[in-house]
Each structure stands twice: as structure tokens, then as C-alpha cells.
Design a protein around this motif. Structure first.
Motif, PDB file in Angstrom:
ATOM      1  N   THR B 304       0.866  -1.187   0.000  1.00 56.11           N
ATOM      2  CA  THR B 304       0.000   0.000   0.000  1.00 56.11           C
ATOM      3  C   THR B 304       0.896   1.228   0.000  1.00 56.11           C
ATOM      4  OG1 THR B 304      -0.022   0.102   2.404  1.00 56.11           O
ATOM      5  CG2 THR B 304      -1.816  -1.117   1.349  1.00 56.11           C
ATOM      6  N   LEU B 305       0.376   2.304  -0.541  1.00 55.08           N
ATOM      7  CA  LEU B 305       1.039   3.611  -0.440  1.00 55.08           C
ATOM      8  C   LEU B 305       0.036   4.530   0.237  1.00 55.08           C
ATOM      9  CD1 LEU B 305       2.980   5.897  -0.923  1.00 55.08           C
ATOM     10  CD2 LEU B 305       2.386   5.875  -3.344  1.00 55.08           C
ATOM     11  N   THR B 306       0.300   4.833   1.503  1.00 51.08           N
ATOM     12  CA  THR B 306      -0.620   5.642   2.311  1.00 51.08           C
ATOM     13  C   THR B 306      -0.050   7.043   2.489  1.00 51.08           C
ATOM     14  OG1 THR B 306      -1.425   3.705   3.510  1.00 51.08           O
ATOM     15  CG2 THR B 306      -1.737   5.840   4.576  1.00 51.08           C
ATOM     16  N   ILE B 307      -0.866   8.062   2.244  1.00 51.39           N
ATOM     17  CA  ILE B 307      -0.486   9.414   2.652  1.00 51.39           C
ATOM     18  C   ILE B 307      -0.867   9.535   4.124  1.00 51.39           C
ATOM     19  CG2 ILE B 307      -0.742  11.888   2.251  1.00 51.39           C
ATOM     20  CD1 ILE B 307      -1.756  11.263  -0.556  1.00 51.39           C
ATOM     21  N   ASN B 308       0.151   9.608   4.998  1.00 47.84           N
ATOM     22  CA  ASN B 308      -0.116   9.740   6.435  1.00 47.84           C
ATOM     23  C   ASN B 308      -0.491  11.168   6.810  1.00 47.84           C
ATOM     24  OD1 ASN B 308       2.842   7.870   6.538  1.00 47.84           O
ATOM     25  ND2 ASN B 308       0.851   6.962   6.984  1.00 47.84           N
TER      26      ASN B 308
END
Lengths: 463, 463
Positions: B304-308
């Protein structure tokens, strides 16, 4: 003696009067800005409105402070002669809050002269500038006992809080505001010291995009891939609104745009808008996309879609493996002639509904653009007045990049509107240590005086 | 009597001992968690490490607290018999800071029993769980005078601050850590009360994207269209990294991925991962894109690529016509077998250089994914131990969505590693009122005891 020579002689006498009274005028403007009139904090508004009504009455104007749903408008009118042109001088008597107080070298409401500048809140924006216009009127009356044209003065008390009531006010008082043109002395001259004459402004509309998916923030490991991320939703939505080439891609947004005339482009091309100096001043590597545009095109003739702020999720030090539940984007769109704020917002909403129906559009305030033809005969008269008063031709701006409520004059009253600022470029308006150079102040009085004479002459020529 | 019956009889005696000593064990775990050991605040670490060394020594272990560049590792070893299998029990003796203190019903370091739960910081995460393992060892020794297998105990003092030194420690002490498998009792069981056995974890890597264009914020009217906006630069860059269909589009990112085996998919398919209940719990309209995926696929088998977090520009009330000069995006990428943090960061950097060379990538820490074959014979032994101790089959998770440093065991030591939690699902770890149900604590001691017996049996069978 020719009429022209006679007019020049009459104006010279007014200039002489101004020169003889400089010390007195400086002392009086300092006395005026000593009175706070902070619209955002509701401080001193009624008192300063009252001072202005008295001042105008003393100059032979029929004047009153007219209540609005907010702060009162000061309106004065002196009809000198039914056949003469009528100029409406617009300004605002409210000022920005002075905070942070500790950043001021001298207190904001104790005007002080240092190194040829008067320091005080409001001295540049805008009390010192419209006071210069009133002193120009006073000087004409002192020398000649009459004004060269009819004058309406409109001083607003809510400009610094977004002029929420001026449109309704102008709608409601069209008859009392009847004039042939509007001139606003506000904002700064060019940093080089050259005066500036502006024919238009961009409009603006603000909105927010809100997105929330889950009821709460969740762990990016335990829920990553499962729970949708509002920051990604907003990123992908924004990507459909403006592309990386710098083109706004909201369908219909450009529909109403009236392209600039050849004459506007020609005038803009003469302006000292040097991309290299902008880049140097702001330490920029490049200007915004598209790369090939000139500065005037970027600033005056195209709409912009600016992200003013994007906030969501963790913003502290280090990392946090959170999958946030909400995000907010704040945007503004600058509008060029003849875009309409409500129409633009409708198109934004329709676009968002199509691409990201989970995102809410919060509509905020808007202001229409305004444009006055650059070949208006009044424009020529104003340029001539500036030359007579300051010995310099003004730079002519077909439009400002920013926004002022000039549309109330051009679109509601239907008259040409000009912005003719007197303040130095480093006036520090809205900031601590706001100041007005004494020579700019005196140039402002001289220019205001020359303006009244030039209009009478322009009317004579056009008649 | 068969060997199996004999082993069952031996274990039953240990269970009886545990039942007879329940009150004593509860009192002792409460005494243990009374000592703070807050790694982030450097409170009590040396004292608790010392208590553990004494405890292990008392159980006949060769034990010491080994210094690292950070907090010490407690390492103990009891070699029962050269031919027996060796289990490494990993846990951590550091705890999260207890703040906010006012949110605790009883003080975090004054353990209290209410309604069948022990309340104290660290009781669930992780002191109560590894203390249960030590009590299981003690119970075996009390009943039989010996352990069924060799045991290594490794208790870390920095898990709550990201385990910065465990990889180097394991590298440096391979010999002393030599074991056949690793079992970690940490995290919660299923909310239904069913135990859980986990074979893998996703890895993770964090990075930030920084963008700055102008030297300062500017006015969106006076500079809009002229000055590039870092928030737009970041939006357009992010749009090239993951598309609206939910696909990560960074070239090469998927290169090393080892797809899950049929057996892993089959096990995952049996898990109670219901999209409707997740949606209901978090009031979600939908799961993340792509829409067609099952929950296990989303959580275990894909990166996954999550924008925190995304922060830049104005975030206060109302609007502000600012064109901001900088923005920061914080991201994490969850990694599946056999992605590598440094390789992933290299690909992110290469992608950013190609699409937005003005954006700086700040590399942060990473953790490799870990996977143990779901057909490991030790897996069968663990399931049998859980069944013997609790009367329930555990749910088997091929992988957790989150990350633990299990790779130090599977990739550095090269042994299978399992996570077998004892705490209740509502243990409130990392939060106020952290708690451990007394029945879960006792089940933990029983399960730990059964585990040691089952391993000896498994070894017997496989030998």
C-alpha cells in the motif's frame, strides 16, 4: 491667454498653496490617523466616520454617515456645476488590526516621522491616501473658492473585512452616487517611484473541499488497502481540476472569458514585468507552468486556481503510521473579465460531483472582476494630471492580479473606474511599521488637485 | 501408557499447578508491571532489565542484560538437552508512555483489578504476555524439574520506539540466539475470543516529500499564475505515484513481490474478514479502490502507499488568499514478501527525480516484511498447543497488515517465526486504561506451557 495656459496657471496656484501648507497638512494627516478605526475589532469606527462627515461638511459637501448592515458608509457630494463632470473618489477609513504590537518601532496609533516617512497604522492603507484627496479639494477651494468639477466622496468602513455590504449599498444608492468616473487612491506605486494607473482587477472566488471517509483515524498497517484515504481522494480530485501543464481542466470554467484587447496587450507589454527580477526576489528556479507565458498574461489575462492550503493527517515531527479519516483543501480562483463567481462555483461543484461525489464543496465569498476600457478619455486625463503633478508618466496596468470591489462601479453603476495609488511600494500595509513617505503624501495631494483640473479640461475637450 | 498419553499427563500436571497458583501468579504479574519501563522517556529501563535477568537466573537460565547503542537487550538461555528443539521466545519489556494520565481510571503504575481485568500500563503490551511465558517455564520446572525443550528468551527494551537496534543485535549474536523457531506473544487475539496464529507481517518504509518554491508565502492575487505552488507540485507528483484506480504506479515497485501461495490464500479465505462489518464499524460507504478485492488480499498480499499527512499553506478558519511557499507530505509504503525498504526508497527517489526534481525525498526508517511457511511443522505443533490449552483452534493469518521486526528472525537467523498473542482484543494498548483480562492471562500461561510440550512432541514426530 489661452484656456490651456489659464488652466495651467490656476493649477500652479493650487500647487503653490500645497507647498506653502505642507507642514500643516502633515500635522493634520498625523492627527487623523491617531484615531483607530479597526473594522475587524469594531474599534473607533463611528468616531472616525463622524470626523469624516464633519470634515466633508466643512469643505461644503452634503455629507452623512449612512448605516449599512455592517459599518457605516461616509458619503459626501458637492455639486459645483450641473454641466461639469462628476468624479467619485472611493476610499476606506477602516484599518487592519495593528497586531503584533511588539513588532512596531513606534506605537501604531502614535504617528511618528522618521527618515522622511510617517509611521502609523492606516497611514498608507488607506487613510493617508484619501486624506490627501481631501486636502487637494481643500486647496482648490482655498485658492479658487470653487472646484473644477463635481465631486462625490465615498469612504467605506469595511474594506479590510472584505467589503461585505458595498454592493448592496451601491445598488441602493445609485442616484446619490451618480458620477462619470471613479478614482480610488489605494495601494502602492511602482518600487522605482513611477506612478501607476490601473484599469481593472481580477475577481476572486474562494471555496473549500472537504473529504471524510472513516469515522476515525486508523492504523495504516491494520487498515491500509482496506479503508479509503481522504487525502488520496483529494489528490486525485485536484489532479482532475488542473493539470501539470498548468491548465485548469474544470469544464466550462473558461466559457465567459473575454480575451484582452490588442490595446490592453500593448499597454501590458510596456510594463516592467521582468521574470528574472521576480525569480531573483523570491529565489525561484522557474515561473509557474505553462513556461512560455509572459508575466502580464499570467497576472492579468488568465484565471488561476490556487491551493491556499491542504491539511490532513499527521503533521508533527518524524513519522506516524496513520491512515487519516479527513482532509480539507482551501482554494481560490482568480477571475478575469467576464467570469462570474456563482457561475464558477456551479462549475466547480458539478465537476466535483462527477469526479468525487464523496467530496463536499463549501462555497465561500466571491468578487467579480472589473475592467475599464484603456482608451477611456478619462484615462488620458488622469495620465495628464499625474504628469502635471509628478513630472512622470504613470505605468498603465490593464489589470491588477489581485481583487478590489471595483465591479460595484463598473458593473453596478456602469462607469469607468481607475486605481491611482499614492503610497510608496514599501508602505508595509497590513504589517507592522506601516508607513507613508512624506514625498508620496505630498505628491498625492498634488495629483489629486491636478486630477480635478484635468477632468474639467477633458470634459471641455470632449464636449 | 503411550508416549502421547504420557505427554498429555505431564502437561495436565503443569495445568494443575497453574490452576493452584493462579492467585500467586496474578499478584506477581501485578508486581512486575508496577515498575515503569518507558523507553521513549528513558524511565526505569535498567531497573526492569535487572529484574528480568534475576528472574531468568532464578529459572536456571544463563542470563544477562546486553548493552546496545540504545537500551539493553535481556537475553537468557537454558539448554535442557542438546537433542531437543530450541524455542526463542521474543518479547519487549519497554512500555508506551502513560500520558494522558487524567484519562486513567486508576494510576498506570498502580495495577488494579476491576471486573476480571488487570489495569496497568504494559500489562497487555507486552509485560503481561511475556511474564505469562516465564510463568509457564516456571510451572514446568516446578512440576517436572526440567523443560521439554531448550529455551532462549530475548526481551527488547526499544520495541515501542521502533526497534532501532534489534537487527544489529541479532546479526552480532547469532550464535547465542541459535534456535529452531521464534514465538512472540504480543498483540491481541480475535475479538470473538478465538486465539490467533500469525505467520507473517508486512514490512513498512516511511518517507517524506518536501517541496518549496518561493522564499516566502505570497499573495495569490499579486502572484497567482506567476509563482509556482508547491501544493500543486506535490498533488501532481502524488498523482503519478498512485492512480485513482488504486494502483501504485511507481516503476519497479512491484518487482520483488512474491505472490502468496495457494495454501496462504486458502487459509486467508477461512478468516472472518467481512467487508460489511468493517464498513459498519467505521461508517464507510465503500472499501478502498480497487473495488473488487477481498479483505485478505488488501491487507496481506499487496503493498500500500498511504499518505499519512499532507500539510501546507493556510489551515485556519475561513479563507486566506495565500500562495504558500512550502508543503510536506508524509507517506508510508507497506511491503509484502520480498520487497526491500532500501530498494523501494530507491525507486521512489528515481520516480520523484523524473517527475518532480524540485521535490526532496526524505528517507525515513524501514522494516522488512517477514513470512513463515504456513505448512511449517512447528505451525502444526503450535496449533495443537493452543487447542490443548484453550480448547479452541486458532485463526491462522498468513500475514498481519501491520509490521513487526520478525524479519530479524526469518531473514537474519533464518528460522520460522510465529506470533501467538494472548491479550484480549480490547486491551487498549498504547492508550489509557490498558488492561489484560485475567482469563486471557491464565490462558497465556497454559498456552505457553502447552507450547513447550508440543514442540518436544513435534520434534519427536519429525525426528
Amino acid at each position: 491667454m489661452t484656456n490651456t495656459a489659464s488652466r495651467e496657471g490656476d493649477l500652479q496656484k493650487v500647487f503653490d498653496h500645497i507647498a506653502a501648507n505642507e507642514e500643516n497638512f502633515i500635522a493634520r494627516v498625523m492627527e487623523y490617523v491617531r484615531h483607530p478605526s479597526i473594522s475587524a475589532q469594531d474599534i473607533g469606527i463611528a468616531e472616525v466616520a463622524g470626523l469624516l462627515v464633519d470634515h466633508l461638511t466643512g469643505l461644503g459637501f452634503t455629507a452623512e454617515a449612512i448605516e449599512t448592515a455592517g459599518h457605516p458608509m461616509v458619503l459626501g457630494r458637492r455639486d459645483e456645476s450641473p454641466g461639469a463632470p462628476t468624479i467619485l473618489l472611493y476610499g476606506h477609513y477602516d484599518v487592519q488590526p495593528p497586531e503584533p504590537l511588539e513588532a512596531w518601532a513606534s506605537p501604531p496609533f502614535e504617528p511618528t516621522i522618521r527618515d522622511g516617512r510617517i509611521y502609523a497604522r492606516g497611514i498608507g492603507d488607506n487613510k493617508g491616501q484619501h486624506f490627501a484627496q481631501l486636502l487637494a479639494i481643500e486647496s482648490h477651494l482655498a485658492v479658487h473658492g470653487r472646484l473644477p468639477c463635481n465631486v462625490v466622496v465615498l469612504l467605506e468602513g469595511e474594506e479590510e473585512i472584505g467589503s461585505p455590504h458595498i454592493a448592496a449599498f451601491v445598488e441602493a444608492h445609485r442616484d446619490r452616487l451618480k458620477a462619470d468616473l471613479v478614482v480610488t487612491a489605494d495601494g502602492p506605486i511602482h518600487p522605482s517611484g513611477r506612478p501607476v494607473l490601473t484599469y481593472g482587477v481580477r475577481g476572486v472566488v474562494n471555496f473549500e473541499l472537504h473529504c471524510r471517509h472513516a469515522a476515525r483515524d486508523v492504523h495504516s498497517g491494520n487498515f491500509g488497502g482496506v479503508v479509503p484515504n481522504p487525502l488520496w481522494t483529494l489528490v486525485h480530485l485536484l489532479g482532475t481540476m488542473k493539470n501539470a501543464a498548468g491548465e485548469i481542466t474544470i469544464p466550462g470554467l473558461h466559457d465567459r472569458i473575454v480575451p484582452p484587447t490588442d490595446q490592453e496587450r500593448a499597454i501590458a507589454a510596456r510594463l516592467p514585468l521582468d521574470p528574472e527580477s521576480i525569480k531573483a526576489e523570491l529565489t525561484l528556479e522557474r515561473l509557474d507552468a505553462p513556461a512560455e507565458l509572459g508575466v502580464a498574461e499570467r497576472l492579468m489575462f488568465r484565471p488561476t486556481l490556487t491551493i491556499n492550503g491542504f491539511h490532513g493527517g499527521y503533521g508533527g515531527p518524524g513519522s506516524k503510521t496513520v491512515l487519516p479519516c479527513e482532509g480539507v483543501v482551501k482554494c481560490d480562483i482568480r477571475l478575469v473579465e467576464a467570469m462570474m463567481p456563482e457561475d464558477v462555483l456551479d462549475k466547480v461543484e458539478a465537476h466535483v460531483r462527477r469526479h468525487a461525489p464523496e467530496v463536499t464543496v463549501v462555497r465561500q465569498h466571491g468578487m467579480l472582476p472589473s475592467k475599464t476600457p484603456v482608451d477611456s478619455p478619462f484615462g488620458a486625463a488622469i495620465r495628464q494630471a499625474v504628469l502635471a503633478a509628478q513630472g512622470l508618466e504613470p505605468y498603465e496596468y490593464p489589470s491588477l492580479g489581485g481583487s478590489l470591489p471595483d465591479y460595484v462601479f463598473t458593473k453596478i453603476l456602469g462607469v469607468p473606474a481607475f486605481v491611482l495609488p499614492y503610497a510608496n511600494a514599501d508602505e508595509a500595509n497590513h504589517a507592522p511599521n506601516e508607513n507613508l513617505r512624506v514625498d508620496c503624501f505630498v505628491n498625492g495631494i498634488r495629483t489629486g488637485a491636478a486630477l480635478l483640473s484635468a477632468l474639467a479640461a477633458a470634459d471641455h475637450k470632449s464636449a
